[in-house]
Design an enzyme around this catalytic site. Structure first.
Site, mmCIF file in Angstrom:
data_model
loop_
_atom_site.group_PDB
_atom_site.id
_atom_site.type_symbol
_atom_site.label_atom_id
_atom_site.label_comp_id
_atom_site.label_asym_id
_atom_site.label_seq_id
_atom_site.Cartn_x
_atom_site.Cartn_y
_atom_site.Cartn_z
ATOM 1 N N HIS A 89 -2.418 -12.042 21.777
ATOM 2 C CA HIS A 89 -1.335 -12.397 23.402
ATOM 3 C C HIS A 89 -1.543 -11.104 24.061
ATOM 4 O O HIS A 89 -2.053 -9.905 23.863
ATOM 5 C CB HIS A 89 0.079 -12.029 22.487
ATOM 6 C CG HIS A 89 0.992 -12.057 23.710
ATOM 7 N ND1 HIS A 89 1.047 -11.848 25.141
ATOM 8 C CD2 HIS A 89 2.315 -13.201 23.677
ATOM 9 C CE1 HIS A 89 2.524 -12.468 25.896
ATOM 10 N NE2 HIS A 89 2.423 -14.045 25.051
ATOM 11 N N ASP B 222 3.596 -17.931 18.223
ATOM 12 C CA ASP B 222 3.755 -19.526 17.365
ATOM 13 C C ASP B 222 3.436 -19.115 15.982
ATOM 14 O O ASP B 222 3.498 -20.481 15.715
ATOM 15 C CB ASP B 222 2.548 -20.088 18.289
ATOM 16 C CG ASP B 222 2.486 -20.003 19.461
ATOM 17 O OD1 ASP B 222 3.916 -20.151 20.582
ATOM 18 O OD2 ASP B 222 1.885 -19.962 20.926
#
Length: 514
Positions: A414, A458
């Site tokens: 990320h 996720d």
């Protein structure tokens, strides 16, 4: 003396711009970049200064600056209104955090669905095909609820917060209960003999009996209902939607958790519309006077009187009987996914709000952007990766398949968290000693060792849904419900700003006028 700066090759430019070489050639053909033929006649060369200027122009913001007081991401930490979101996820309820996002004050407020809007929404989503995902249903529910609220264009803060609470609760309450367990998963051996994978059971995983890693408050033990057994689910498969809901209702939910931060639950009342208008707001509450839908009763979760989003959402994601800590874990996931600064879906929601679209349309805009595989649906790909990992002796095999196909490994990396996503760390820790967490950690070890990438939220969401026998798209549903709170928070900010301020001008790159 001037020093000649070496020119860049096509591959160098593509790497700097983050595009493919073919895209660089497209820029050249449109006159956006100049190129020079290489001395050997093969390939092109580019001036570094021109490429740097082009890159700087691309990075220049083309939308108005968005000043927000909702979420801050700083030094690897996520803050809501100045409070550490991970710490909130451990001690607060989703309802408390939603109130914090909307008003700046942390306080528990009940989220109660509008019964008439719920009946309307159920009637509208009933004809959807079996393959429809819950996020498909949520988009339809939001549109139906808007049509049922004649005062939806009231964008005053009090009306928007009242509408938001009603909409969130109604969106969850209108989702159908699963009629049967999902297909067999790698976690099937946890099921007692004689029951299919995913059938409701008393918690048997180590997470259910080990010391809780999620702080919990006293709660009544989960009860068992014959209606929740596989026989009832199987016998209801051919029934209409309403009958399936009754036949497959789970047992009554436990008492609200984390009660140390909440006001005592009030006895449930069947108040008339006029009473509700006097107590709360006209917005989102008047549809019962305009829609006479079916008289389908609330399921047992609703009849239990709970006003907790996590407790309502759980039986719509899985037939597995929850332990008290499971509701806490789902609550934590909802909190950590509630907002994340100006993500793509949040920008879409703010643009809609800037045109003074009503809150239902704002949520609809957010749901549309969330539908992309690179946003809200990303956890379903991580779910598949963990499923493969649990069926193979070495996680490298599952990772290698992704890399061989030219796909990125889902659930990792990320750009806002180069040293690791704190949401993933917190949720995997709260998941406890489970096989899904073990699979996630084995994959994470390989990824950290080989590429330096860390798990993102996720992967944690995929582990939670896989461990509790939820379908692959359950993470997307959790994400959508949670982020609805964030979209409404941003709508409240946008309603207070100058209207229609998002009107950027595009950079024309087509054929020049004749």
């Amino acid at each position: 003396m001037d020093v000649d700066v070496p020119r860049l090759t096509t591959n160098d430019v593509a790497r700097l711009l983050g595009v493919r070489p073919a895209t660089v050639y497209a820029y050249v053909s449109r006159g956006l970049l100049g190129s020079h033929r290489n001395a050997n006649g093969k390939g092109s060369l580019f001036d570094r200064a021109e490429v740097d200027a082009f890159l700087a122009a691309r990075r220049r913001p083309t939308t108005p600056g968005i000043q927000t007081g909702i979420t801050l991401i700083q030094h690897g930490t996520l803050y809501y209104r100045g409070l550490d979101a991970v710490q909130l996820a451990r001690v607060a309820s989703f309802e408390e955090v939603v109130t914090l996002l909307w008003t700046g004050t942390r306080a528990y407020v009940d989220f109660v669905p509008d019964e008439s809007l719920r009946r309307l929404a159920e009637a509208v989503i009933a004809p959807l095909p079996e393959a429809a995902r819950n996020t498909d249903r949520l988009r339809v529910i939001a549109a139906a609820a808007a049509a049922g609220d004649p005062l939806r264009f009231d964008t005053s803060p009090a009306a928007v917060t009242a509408t938001g609470r009603t909409l969130l609760a109604t969106m969850v309450a209108a989702l159908p209960l699963p009629a049967c367990p999902p297909a067999a998963s790698p976690l099937a051996p946890h099921q007692p003999a004689g029951l299919p994978a995913g059938a409701p059971t008393t918690p048997a995983s180590p997470a259910a009996t080990s010391p809780a890693t999620v702080p919990t408050a006293a709660a009544s033990p989960a009860t068992t209902s014959p209606a929740a057994m596989p026989t009832a689910a199987a016998s209801s498969a051919a029934l209409p939607v309403t009958a399936q809901r009754i036949a497959t209702d789970p047992p009554a939910a436990t008492q609200p958790l984390k009660a140390q931060n909440e006001t005592p639950a009030k006895p449930k009342k069947n108040k008339a519309l006029s009473d509700r208008v006097a107590d709360e707001s006209l917005t989102g509450r008047t549809a019962s006077a305009h829609y006479e839908g079916s008289s389908a009763p609330f399921d047992p979760v609703e009849r239990s009187g709970t006003k907790r989003i996590a407790e309502r959402l759980w039986p719509r994601l899985t037939t597995r009987e929850p332990a008290p800590r499971d509701h806490n874990l789902l609550d934590a996931a909802l909190i950590l996914l509630a907002d994340h600064d100006i993500a793509a879906s949040t920008l879409a929601a703010r643009v809609a709000a800037s045109t003074r679209a009503h809150p239902y349309a704002v949520v609809g805009a957010g749901l549309a952007a969330l539908d992309g595989p690179l946003h809200g649906a990303a956890s379903s790909f991580a779910y598949a990766l963990l499923t493969e990992t649990m069926t193979r002796p070495d996680p490298i095999d599952a990772i290698a398949d992704k890399l061989r196909a030219g796909d990125p490994v889902p659930g990792f990396g990320h750009r806002l968290y180069p040293n690791g996503d704190p949401r993933a760390v917190a949720l995997l820790d709260m998941l406890g000693d489970t096989r899904a967490r073990d699979a996630a950690e084995r994959v994470a070890h390989v990824m950290r060792t080989r590429s330096g990438l860390h798990p993102n939220v996720d992967l944690a969401l995929a582990a939670i849904t896989l461990e509790h026998n939820m379908p692959p798209d359950a993470g997307e549903t959790i994400f959508a419900v949670a982020r609805t709170a964030g979209w409404i928070a941003h709508a409240l900010e946008e309603y207070a700003d100058r209207p229609s301020r998002f009107r950027p001008s595009g950079e024309y790159a087509g054929r020049a006028p004749a």
